[in-house]
Design a protein around this motif. Structure first.
Motif, PDB file in Angstrom:
ATOM      1  N   ALA A  31       0.841  -1.198   0.000  1.00  0.00           N
ATOM      2  CA  ALA A  31       0.000   0.000   0.000  1.00  0.00           C
ATOM      3  C   ALA A  31       0.872   1.243   0.000  1.00  0.00           C
ATOM      4  CB  ALA A  31      -0.901   0.002   1.239  1.00  0.00           C
ATOM      5  N   PRO A  32       0.738   2.116  -0.988  1.00  0.00           N
ATOM      6  CA  PRO A  32       1.521   3.342  -1.007  1.00  0.00           C
ATOM      7  C   PRO A  32       1.110   4.274   0.129  1.00  0.00           C
ATOM      8  CG  PRO A  32      -0.189   3.382  -2.702  1.00  0.00           C
ATOM      9  CD  PRO A  32      -0.187   2.014  -2.126  1.00  0.00           C
ATOM     10  N   ALA A  33       2.057   5.109   0.516  1.00  0.00           N
ATOM     11  CA  ALA A  33       1.776   6.056   1.588  1.00  0.00           C
ATOM     12  C   ALA A  33       0.642   6.988   1.179  1.00  0.00           C
ATOM     13  CB  ALA A  33       3.040   6.861   1.900  1.00  0.00           C
ATOM     14  N   LYS A  34      -0.244   7.273   2.109  1.00  0.00           N
ATOM     15  CA  LYS A  34      -1.383   8.148   1.821  1.00  0.00           C
ATOM     16  C   LYS A  34      -0.924   9.590   1.784  1.00  0.00           C
ATOM     17  CE  LYS A  34      -4.714   5.005   3.943  1.00  0.00           C
ATOM     18  NZ  LYS A  34      -5.710   4.800   5.002  1.00  0.00           N
ATOM     19  N   ASP A  35      -1.512  10.353   0.861  1.00  0.00           N
ATOM     20  CA  ASP A  35      -1.134  11.755   0.784  1.00  0.00           C
ATOM     21  C   ASP A  35      -1.781  12.532   1.921  1.00  0.00           C
ATOM     22  OD1 ASP A  35      -3.813  12.589   0.027  1.00  0.00           O
ATOM     23  OD2 ASP A  35      -3.374  11.825  -1.972  1.00  0.00           O
ATOM     24  N   ALA A  36      -1.318  13.769   2.095  1.00  0.00           N
ATOM     25  CA  ALA A  36      -1.775  14.597   3.216  1.00  0.00           C
ATOM     26  C   ALA A  36      -3.275  14.852   3.158  1.00  0.00           C
ATOM     27  CB  ALA A  36      -1.013  15.922   3.237  1.00  0.00           C
ATOM     28  N   ASP A  37      -3.818  15.073   1.946  1.00  0.00           N
ATOM     29  CA  ASP A  37      -5.250  15.354   1.822  1.00  0.00           C
ATOM     30  C   ASP A  37      -6.082  14.160   2.286  1.00  0.00           C
ATOM     31  OD1 ASP A  37      -4.820  17.874   0.836  1.00  0.00           O
ATOM     32  OD2 ASP A  37      -4.900  17.269  -1.272  1.00  0.00           O
ATOM     33  N   THR A  38      -5.646  12.956   1.944  1.00  0.00           N
ATOM     34  CA  THR A  38      -6.379  11.758   2.360  1.00  0.00           C
ATOM     35  C   THR A  38      -6.348  11.606   3.868  1.00  0.00           C
ATOM     36  OG1 THR A  38      -5.879  10.626   0.274  1.00  0.00           O
ATOM     37  CG2 THR A  38      -6.532   9.250   2.142  1.00  0.00           C
ATOM     38  N   ARG A  39      -5.182  11.848   4.465  1.00  0.00           N
ATOM     39  CA  ARG A  39      -5.077  11.722   5.923  1.00  0.00           C
ATOM     40  C   ARG A  39      -5.952  12.756   6.623  1.00  0.00           C
ATOM     41  NH1 ARG A  39       0.457  11.241   4.687  1.00  0.00           N
ATOM     42  NH2 ARG A  39       0.869  13.316   5.543  1.00  0.00           N
TER      43      ARG A  39
END
Length: 300
Positions: free
Chosen positions: A241-249
């Motif tokens: 799983a790729p790291a989630k971007d800031a907007d998703t977090r």
């Protein structure tokens, strides 16, 4: 008993400072009198069942009882006519004074009767306690949750009315997503809000919380401990799983704060599809979530 004048209907949009100013304006006039104040038998006064404050420390109550026994109740309680029991009054602000007055064996209490609706009762109760720093983080967060769930207030609107930042409200609401044992540590004061914030995204918040309390760690040390604990997650899962971007977090955090439950978003950039996972802790949480989803889209 003199009938108090009727007030125009107000909502959160007017601001809680205005609600409290109304009360302040009625308590004194140019002659130093209090035309809106009256004495009510103490047995006709009942607490607000939605009072956000649940913890009353024995030491503080004992001190207030001694003061009331010596000088009486200097500041009147704010009450409204009890919509659930005719002939009685429900406390809007001043429950601690009411409890202490009972201990001091007073028979009557000075009150100011206001024409508040359910929304305003909750708003004033929250703001009175917050202004006096009387709420622990869990009680404050639960008060915000009540305003959102029962009256549909947004975080932005509450922030404006309460004079708090939106991030402050969002961070407190996230604490309600923690396991019940961690919330209890926060409620009792064993953990601070800073400690608890470090645990919100942890895989094992309960275990980390017990370690923080046992070792007496500072907030910075707790944050470092939670950060060190993150690599315990399966390496294969991390690699897939790729790291989630800031907007998703941020979106995950906002949804978690709004629902009071843990939320995970897995989005596939290639297809534009994804998965939204809401984790509940009990059947009551599930029932609450189903109720909210079924209410969505209903006509006003």
């Amino acid at each position: 008993m003199a009938e108090p004048k009727k007030l125009e209907r107000r909502g959160l949009g007017r601001g809680l400072s205005a609600l409290m100013a109304d009360v302040a304006a009625d308590t004194t006039d140019t002659g130093g009198q209090r035309p809106a104040e009256t004495l009510v038998p103490i047995e006709k006064i009942v607490p607000n069942p939605d009072q956000p404050r649940r913890s009353f420390t024995e030491e503080a109550l004992a001190e207030l009882t001694d003061s009331i026994r010596a000088k009486g109740v200097i500041q009147p309680l704010i009450v409204r006519r009890n919509p659930r029991r005719e002939g009685t009054f429900e406390i809007v602000a001043g429950e601690r004074r009411w409890r202490a007055a009972q201990r001091a064996q007073l028979h009557e209490l000075p009150v100011i009767v206001r024409d508040f609706d359910d929304t305003e009762v909750l708003e004033v109760a929250i703001i009175e306690n917050i202004q006096r720093a009387d709420l622990n983080p869990v009680e404050e967060a639960a008060g915000y949750r009540q305003l959102m769930d029962r009256f549909g207030h947004t975080q932005e609107r509450m922030a404006q009315a309460l004079g708090k930042s939106r991030s402050h409200i969002a961070n407190l609401l996230r604490l309600l997503t923690l396991p019940e044992d961690v919330i209890e540590m926060l409620r009792s004061g064993a953990l601070t809000a800073g400690h608890a914030r470090a645990l919100v995204t942890a895989d094992d918040p309960s275990g980390l919380a017990r370690e923080i309390v046992r070792k007496g760690l500072s907030v910075r040390e707790a944050e470092a401990l939670a950060k060190r604990a993150k690599p315990k997650t399966s390496t294969s899962r991390v690699s897939q799983a790729p790291a989630k971007d800031a907007d998703t977090r941020v979106l995950e955090s906002d949804l978690a704060a709004a629902l009071g439950m843990k939320v995970s978003i897995d989005h596939d950039e290639a297809t534009g599809s994804g998965r939204l996972t809401v984790s509940y802790r009990s059947l009551d949480d599930l029932d609450d979530l189903c109720g909210r989803l079924s209410a969505t889209g209903r006509p006003d």
